[in-house]
Design a protein around this motif. Structure first.
Motif, PDB file in Angstrom:
ATOM      1  N   PHE A  50       0.853  -1.183   0.000  1.00  0.00           N
ATOM      2  CA  PHE A  50       0.000   0.000   0.000  1.00  0.00           C
ATOM      3  C   PHE A  50       0.892   1.236   0.000  1.00  0.00           C
ATOM      4  O   PHE A  50       1.859   1.304   0.766  1.00  0.00           O
ATOM      5  CB  PHE A  50      -0.913   0.018   1.224  1.00  0.00           C
ATOM      6  CG  PHE A  50      -1.802  -1.194   1.331  1.00  0.00           C
ATOM      7  CD1 PHE A  50      -2.830  -1.389   0.424  1.00  0.00           C
ATOM      8  CD2 PHE A  50      -1.586  -2.143   2.309  1.00  0.00           C
ATOM      9  CE1 PHE A  50      -3.641  -2.505   0.507  1.00  0.00           C
ATOM     10  CE2 PHE A  50      -2.391  -3.261   2.408  1.00  0.00           C
ATOM     11  CZ  PHE A  50      -3.424  -3.453   1.499  1.00  0.00           C
ATOM     12  N   ILE A  51       0.573   2.207  -0.860  1.00  0.00           N
ATOM     13  CA  ILE A  51       1.427   3.386  -0.955  1.00  0.00           C
ATOM     14  C   ILE A  51       0.750   4.641  -0.413  1.00  0.00           C
ATOM     15  O   ILE A  51       1.415   5.636  -0.121  1.00  0.00           O
ATOM     16  CB  ILE A  51       1.882   3.624  -2.413  1.00  0.00           C
ATOM     17  CG1 ILE A  51       0.692   3.670  -3.375  1.00  0.00           C
ATOM     18  CG2 ILE A  51       2.859   2.545  -2.841  1.00  0.00           C
ATOM     19  CD1 ILE A  51       1.087   3.927  -4.820  1.00  0.00           C
ATOM     20  N   ALA A  52      -0.568   4.626  -0.266  1.00  0.00           N
ATOM     21  CA  ALA A  52      -1.256   5.798   0.297  1.00  0.00           C
ATOM     22  C   ALA A  52      -2.664   5.419   0.705  1.00  0.00           C
ATOM     23  O   ALA A  52      -3.284   4.524   0.106  1.00  0.00           O
ATOM     24  CB  ALA A  52      -1.297   6.949  -0.708  1.00  0.00           C
ATOM     25  N   ALA A  53      -3.155   6.088   1.740  1.00  0.00           N
ATOM     26  CA  ALA A  53      -4.551   5.969   2.156  1.00  0.00           C
ATOM     27  C   ALA A  53      -5.092   7.389   2.282  1.00  0.00           C
ATOM     28  O   ALA A  53      -4.602   8.180   3.094  1.00  0.00           O
ATOM     29  CB  ALA A  53      -4.670   5.225   3.475  1.00  0.00           C
ATOM     30  N   VAL A  54      -6.072   7.717   1.450  1.00  0.00           N
ATOM     31  CA  VAL A  54      -6.586   9.079   1.360  1.00  0.00           C
ATOM     32  C   VAL A  54      -8.018   9.103   1.879  1.00  0.00           C
ATOM     33  O   VAL A  54      -8.906   8.458   1.308  1.00  0.00           O
ATOM     34  CB  VAL A  54      -6.544   9.589  -0.094  1.00  0.00           C
ATOM     35  CG1 VAL A  54      -7.001  11.039  -0.167  1.00  0.00           C
ATOM     36  CG2 VAL A  54      -5.140   9.424  -0.684  1.00  0.00           C
ATOM     37  N   LYS A 112      -4.433   3.376  -2.275  1.00  0.00           N
ATOM     38  CA  LYS A 112      -3.578   3.265  -3.454  1.00  0.00           C
ATOM     39  C   LYS A 112      -2.556   2.156  -3.215  1.00  0.00           C
ATOM     40  O   LYS A 112      -1.932   2.094  -2.154  1.00  0.00           O
ATOM     41  CB  LYS A 112      -2.884   4.593  -3.750  1.00  0.00           C
ATOM     42  CG  LYS A 112      -3.866   5.713  -4.102  1.00  0.00           C
ATOM     43  CD  LYS A 112      -3.145   7.044  -4.311  1.00  0.00           C
ATOM     44  CE  LYS A 112      -4.124   8.172  -4.604  1.00  0.00           C
ATOM     45  NZ  LYS A 112      -4.566   8.191  -5.994  1.00  0.00           N
ATOM     46  N   MET A 113      -2.395   1.285  -4.228  1.00  0.00           N
ATOM     47  CA  MET A 113      -1.558   0.093  -4.086  1.00  0.00           C
ATOM     48  C   MET A 113      -0.549  -0.019  -5.213  1.00  0.00           C
ATOM     49  O   MET A 113      -0.741   0.568  -6.283  1.00  0.00           O
ATOM     50  CB  MET A 113      -2.440  -1.163  -4.058  1.00  0.00           C
ATOM     51  CG  MET A 113      -3.250  -1.318  -2.798  1.00  0.00           C
ATOM     52  SD  MET A 113      -4.610  -2.491  -2.976  1.00  0.00           S
ATOM     53  CE  MET A 113      -5.902  -1.434  -3.581  1.00  0.00           C
ATOM     54  N   LEU A 114       0.481  -0.781  -4.946  1.00  0.00           N
ATOM     55  CA  LEU A 114       1.533  -1.015  -5.939  1.00  0.00           C
ATOM     56  C   LEU A 114       1.854  -2.502  -5.989  1.00  0.00           C
ATOM     57  O   LEU A 114       2.056  -3.138  -4.952  1.00  0.00           O
ATOM     58  CB  LEU A 114       2.788  -0.230  -5.569  1.00  0.00           C
ATOM     59  CG  LEU A 114       4.018  -0.459  -6.462  1.00  0.00           C
ATOM     60  CD1 LEU A 114       3.793   0.137  -7.843  1.00  0.00           C
ATOM     61  CD2 LEU A 114       5.260   0.135  -5.822  1.00  0.00           C
ATOM     62  N   ILE A 115       1.877  -3.049  -7.202  1.00  0.00           N
ATOM     63  CA  ILE A 115       2.365  -4.415  -7.427  1.00  0.00           C
ATOM     64  C   ILE A 115       3.690  -4.302  -8.166  1.00  0.00           C
ATOM     65  O   ILE A 115       3.763  -3.709  -9.246  1.00  0.00           O
ATOM     66  CB  ILE A 115       1.367  -5.255  -8.238  1.00  0.00           C
ATOM     67  CG1 ILE A 115       0.040  -5.369  -7.497  1.00  0.00           C
ATOM     68  CG2 ILE A 115       1.938  -6.638  -8.512  1.00  0.00           C
ATOM     69  CD1 ILE A 115      -1.036  -6.076  -8.288  1.00  0.00           C
ATOM     70  N   ASP A 116       4.726  -4.828  -7.563  1.00  0.00           N
ATOM     71  CA  ASP A 116       6.080  -4.791  -8.125  1.00  0.00           C
ATOM     72  C   ASP A 116       6.469  -6.222  -8.468  1.00  0.00           C
ATOM     73  O   ASP A 116       6.496  -7.092  -7.591  1.00  0.00           O
ATOM     74  CB  ASP A 116       7.029  -4.187  -7.086  1.00  0.00           C
ATOM     75  CG  ASP A 116       8.434  -3.996  -7.605  1.00  0.00           C
ATOM     76  OD1 ASP A 116       8.918  -4.867  -8.347  1.00  0.00           O
ATOM     77  OD2 ASP A 116       9.061  -2.981  -7.260  1.00  0.00           O
ATOM     78  N   LEU A 117       6.776  -6.484  -9.742  1.00  0.00           N
ATOM     79  CA  LEU A 117       7.102  -7.846 -10.168  1.00  0.00           C
ATOM     80  C   LEU A 117       8.206  -7.817 -11.209  1.00  0.00           C
ATOM     81  O   LEU A 117       8.392  -6.806 -11.903  1.00  0.00           O
ATOM     82  CB  LEU A 117       5.878  -8.559 -10.726  1.00  0.00           C
ATOM     83  CG  LEU A 117       5.295  -8.063 -12.054  1.00  0.00           C
ATOM     84  CD1 LEU A 117       4.594  -9.208 -12.770  1.00  0.00           C
ATOM     85  CD2 LEU A 117       4.329  -6.910 -11.847  1.00  0.00           C
ATOM     86  N   PRO A 118       8.968  -8.908 -11.338  1.00  0.00           N
ATOM     87  CA  PRO A 118      10.014  -8.952 -12.369  1.00  0.00           C
ATOM     88  C   PRO A 118       9.391  -8.955 -13.770  1.00  0.00           C
ATOM     89  O   PRO A 118       8.301  -9.491 -13.980  1.00  0.00           O
ATOM     90  CB  PRO A 118      10.751 -10.261 -12.081  1.00  0.00           C
ATOM     91  CG  PRO A 118       9.785 -11.083 -11.298  1.00  0.00           C
ATOM     92  CD  PRO A 118       8.950 -10.129 -10.514  1.00  0.00           C
ATOM     93  N   GLN A 119      10.095  -8.314 -14.708  1.00  0.00           N
ATOM     94  CA  GLN A 119       9.608  -8.263 -16.083  1.00  0.00           C
ATOM     95  C   GLN A 119       9.959  -9.593 -16.762  1.00  0.00           C
ATOM     96  O   GLN A 119      11.049  -9.779 -17.285  1.00  0.00           O
ATOM     97  CB  GLN A 119      10.219  -7.092 -16.832  1.00  0.00           C
ATOM     98  CG  GLN A 119       9.642  -6.904 -18.233  1.00  0.00           C
ATOM     99  CD  GLN A 119      10.319  -5.778 -18.988  1.00  0.00           C
ATOM    100  OE1 GLN A 119      11.390  -5.325 -18.627  1.00  0.00           O
ATOM    101  NE2 GLN A 119       9.683  -5.314 -20.057  1.00  0.00           N
TER     102      GLN A 119
END
Length: 817
Positions: A132-136, A145-152
């Protein structure tokens, strides 16, 4: 195979369990399935673990979401190749004792617990990481607001599931925000893909688990749990990042550190000026304000500049009652009392006070205003400064920043006002409530038009600007407005009615100002938000508008953009020019054909070699004549109807050069609400991530106001102004071209206006600076340096529509620390 639980704790909405799996066969693989008691499958991680504590036999860590369930059932299977399982084991996690076990372990096994919490980072490189990158907070909802980070990795396809607080499937609408490639920073590392999205959840039912997985099982998935443990830190960080100067809880302490010191005040008392004008302070006194008046006069007695007179205009107290107040005793402040009839209005009281005034500068000082000790000194300092600068006009109207003194004696709600902003002034009297007027100017205005009863200072301000052309800001906090204590019901109602009447008078002041300027507009008032909205009339002959859209390989977004333009803002005298910047896909050209087939107003210019933005729009301008130009990003979509007509009406004011809209993200938070300059970053968007309905600092996200720049994603430009300043600078290829253009428009004597009444959704990815390739990062820094080189004053003196008391170039108007 045997599984034994060694330790367990909770954190960030997850359960972490250290386990020892014993009697494993060589070269075998262990898999994990997690279920709730009713059989519902839930996400889980099983990660190898090498504990720092030599006494621990744990060799794996289990991570599962912390649902509101008492038990979580774990099933372990041991495999070698594709054969049937070699062994199977079960373990039950009981969650009712988690809180106590976490507290005990954090003391007894704190290093081991810290290692366990950090284990996901160790296995970050080859799997998805969900965070989670932000809660507004947005009224009764929370935007998460969320972020998914994965290898290409080729073939990876992200799928998202949501579970409620009990592990059951939950339907939540997903709002895509961005998808970008994060280049590898070291040789041999893989690029990564960042996918940003958000959801809206009710505040009273906010808990959920998000589980991101690969539909093709190429990349292991990841999950995160949104609950109080994750929400509270996110909310605190967002507040810290976005809190403006009016809502900063540490403002009272900040003011003590940044106000004039005793040594400063002593030095001011010793200072003399070449020109020391007498300042007349006219103070109206009505029922119930005697206590406020006493504090007001005490503040006057502390002034470091003593060439002033205080004139109290009293319409309520008799001679004996006034004498009993003791205001003329004790040396608080020398004053002159003017007794007037109780039926007189504010205009007549001010006129009566002026009749007794002898000063060269006059001010209407309400009893609830307390001047800072240096206030009059700083006013006279600015007057003298302008007198010695031959190229500057004399200071005839002056205003300054102020704050509020609450009932507990704490300072709060700092109002740092911009330099003269005509559009913000038409929205409400941001410069007030304390305005210093040159006496000669006041007499001139009184003789020509008289004073009005309601919104007296607001009306005088407009008339003064019509005479002088501008007003002068002193970039300091020079007074405090006392917040009235709770009064008796009758007195409070009377104050409310007087305020509402004054607000209605302000609407008339705005309408009369526009009428005197020959500008036809309808003025609408919003008493709840205390602001005015203007709808300008169109010229008798409709001017021509050229819409320029530069596009490269985004056919579906472009089609939505063009369709929303014609649907939401139809206009009879319209041309649309799509400039194709070296696209190659057949799908893109097929989209062009569909658009042109539906709308004969659309034509296409094809550029075979990829060019900069400035060169693209220059070709469109060369091929078309028009009265106005609208630059659009092909990834925007109109939400508001009648935008073109509204902007044409605004441009009937000759001082308006460029107008921009409020740009929204798909989750109804702000993408851009104008651009501010002054920081080392070059240019910063205003209000990013704030809720769509947030008023912003000094109501600047809700009111039409003037800014240093607006985004090229939506710029409505007067064609004559564009030709005058020379269009975009082709040396800005990646960024800052819109900022540079707007600064040149301002330098030419025009205003750049942010119009929050027109909203557009902006769907295009904006790649973070640190996610660019090295070559593009170098180019971006060169362009940033070039912006600084071209506009050094903006980065030395700061944004003219901000303040030196605020953080330079900050998009939320935070205090400067």
């Amino acid at each position: 195979m045997n599984v034994r639980l060694e330790s367990m704790c909770q954190g960030d909405g997850k359960i972490y369990a250290q386990i020892a799996i014993e009697r494993l066969s060589a070269d075998s693989i262990v898999t994990l399935e997690a279920h709730l008691k009713d059989g519902t499958e839930i996400p889980a991680h099983l990660l190898p673990f090498d504990p720092l504590d030599g006494q621990s036999a744990a060799n794996f860590v289990i991570i599962v979401p912390h649902f509101d369930e008492r038990e979580i059932m774990l099933e372990f299977n041991e495999y070698r190749g594709a054969d049937a399982p070699l062994g199977r084991a079960h373990l039950t996690i009981e969650t009712n004792m988690l809180t106590w076990r976490t507290r005990i372990n954090s003391v007894v096994k704190n290093e081991l617990i810290a290692q366990m919490f950090d284990i996901e980072r160790e296995y970050y490189s080859d799997r998805m990481h969900t965070s989670f990158i932000a809660a507004v907070d947005d009224k009764d909802e929370i935007v998460v607001k969320m972020l998914i980070d994965l290898p290409q990795i080729e073939g990876a396809d992200v799928a998202i599931r949501f579970l409620d607080a009990h592990g059951k499937e939950r339907e939540l609408p997903v709002y895509p925000l961005f998808e970008e490639i994060k280049p590898a920073r070291r040789f041999g590392d893989e690029n990564r893909i960042n996918v940003g999205f958000s959801v809206r959840v009710p505040r009273d039912d906010k808990d959920f688990c998000v589980f991101a997985s690969d539909a093709l099982d190429v990349v292991p998935g990841g999950f995160a749990m949104f609950c109080d443990e994750s929400y509270e830190p996110l909310r605190a960080r967002f507040f810290e990042r976005t809190v403006d100067a009016a809502h900063d809880p540490a403002y009272d302490a900040w003011y003590l550190l940044h106000s004039a010191t005793l040594a400063d005040l002593a030095e001011q008392r010793r200072t003399t000026f070449t020109y020391e004008p007498l300042i007349s302070l006219v103070i109206p006194l009505v029922q119930g304000e005697a206590e406020l008046l006493a504090r007001c006069l005490a503040a006057l007695a502390a002034q470091t500049y003593n060439v002033f007179e205080a004139i109290v205009v009293d319409r309520y107290y008799g001679d004996a009652e006034f004498a009993a107040l003791g205001l003329e005793q004790g040396g608080v402040c020398a004053l002159t009392r003017v007794k007037v009839d109780e039926a007189l209005g504010a205009d007549e009281m001010f006129a009566a006070g002026l009749a007794e005034a002898k000063g060269s500068y006059c001010v209407l000082l309400e009893p609830d205003i307390m001047l800072a000790p240096e206030a009059l000194f700083e006013v006279v300092r600015r007057i003298n400064e302008r007198r010695v600068l031959e190229y500057e006009a004399p200071a005839r109207v002056l205003y300054a920043h102020h704050d509020v003194l609450d009932a507990n004696g704490m300072l709060c709600e700092l109002a740092c006002k911009p330099l003269y902003s005509p559009d913000l002034l038409l929205s409400y009297n941001y410069a007030g409530p304390l305005i210093f007027f040159e006496r000669e100017l006041l007499d001139q205005l009184h003789e020509s038009a008289g004073f009005v009863r309601e919104a007296l200072v607001y009306d005088l301000l407009f008339k003064a600007i019509e005479t002088t052309g501008s007003i002068e800001r002193i970039d300091q906090i020079l007074y405090h407005v006392a917040r009235a204590p709770r009064e008796a019901a009758g007195e409070n109602q009377a104050r409310i009615e007087a305020h509402e009447e004054d607000f209605r008078g302000g609407r008339r002041a705005v309408a009369n100002h526009l009428k005197r300027r020959g500008i036809e507009a309808t003025v609408l008032s919003d008493i709840h938000e205390e602001r005015y909205r203007l709808n300008y009339a169109l010229p008798a002959e409709l001017p021509s508008v050229l819409v320029i859209v530069v596009n490269r390989e985004q056919p579906y977004l472009l089609e939505s953009c063009i369709e929303s333009l014609f649907e939401k803002s139809p206009y009879d005298n319209l041309q649309v020019c799509i400039v194709d910047n070296a696209s190659t896909s057949l799908e893109t050209f097929s989209t062009y054909g569909r658009i042109q087939g539906k709308h004969e107003e659309v034509d296409l210019i094809r550029i075979t070699e990829r060019s900069g933005y400035a060169a693209c729009i220059a070709q469109a301008l060369e091929a078309h004549e028009s009265d106005y130009v609208l630059l659009l990003d092909g990834a925007v979509e109109f939400e508001t109807e009648g935008a073109l007509e509204r902007w044409i009406g605004m441009c009937t004011r000759s001082e308006v050069g460029v107008v921009g809209a409020k740009l929204l993200l798909s989750d109804d938070t702000v993408s851009e609400a104008g651009i501010t300059v002054g920081s080392a970053r070059g240019a910063t968007t205003i209000g990013t991530d704030l809720p769509r309905t947030a008023p912003g600092y000094l109501k600047r996200l809700a009111c039409t106001n003037d800014v240093s720049a607006v985004s090229s994603a939506c710029q409505f430009i007067r064609r004559s102004v564009l030709d005058e300043v020379g269009g975009y600078d082709d040396r800005f290829k990646l960024d800052f071209g819109d900022t540079d253009f707007c600064l040149r428009v301002i330098k030419a004597g025009y205003f750049v206006v942010f119009d929050p009444e027109v909203e557009l959704y902006h769907f295009k990815n904006k790649i973070k600076d640190d996610h660019l390739s090295d070559a593009r990062r170098i180019r971006l820094e060169q362009e940033r340096a070039y912006l600084h080189f071209k506009w050094p004053r903006a980065f030395v003196e700061g944004d003219p529509f901000s303040s030196s008391l605020l953080a330079p170039g900050d998009g939320y108007y935070q205090l400067y620390r």
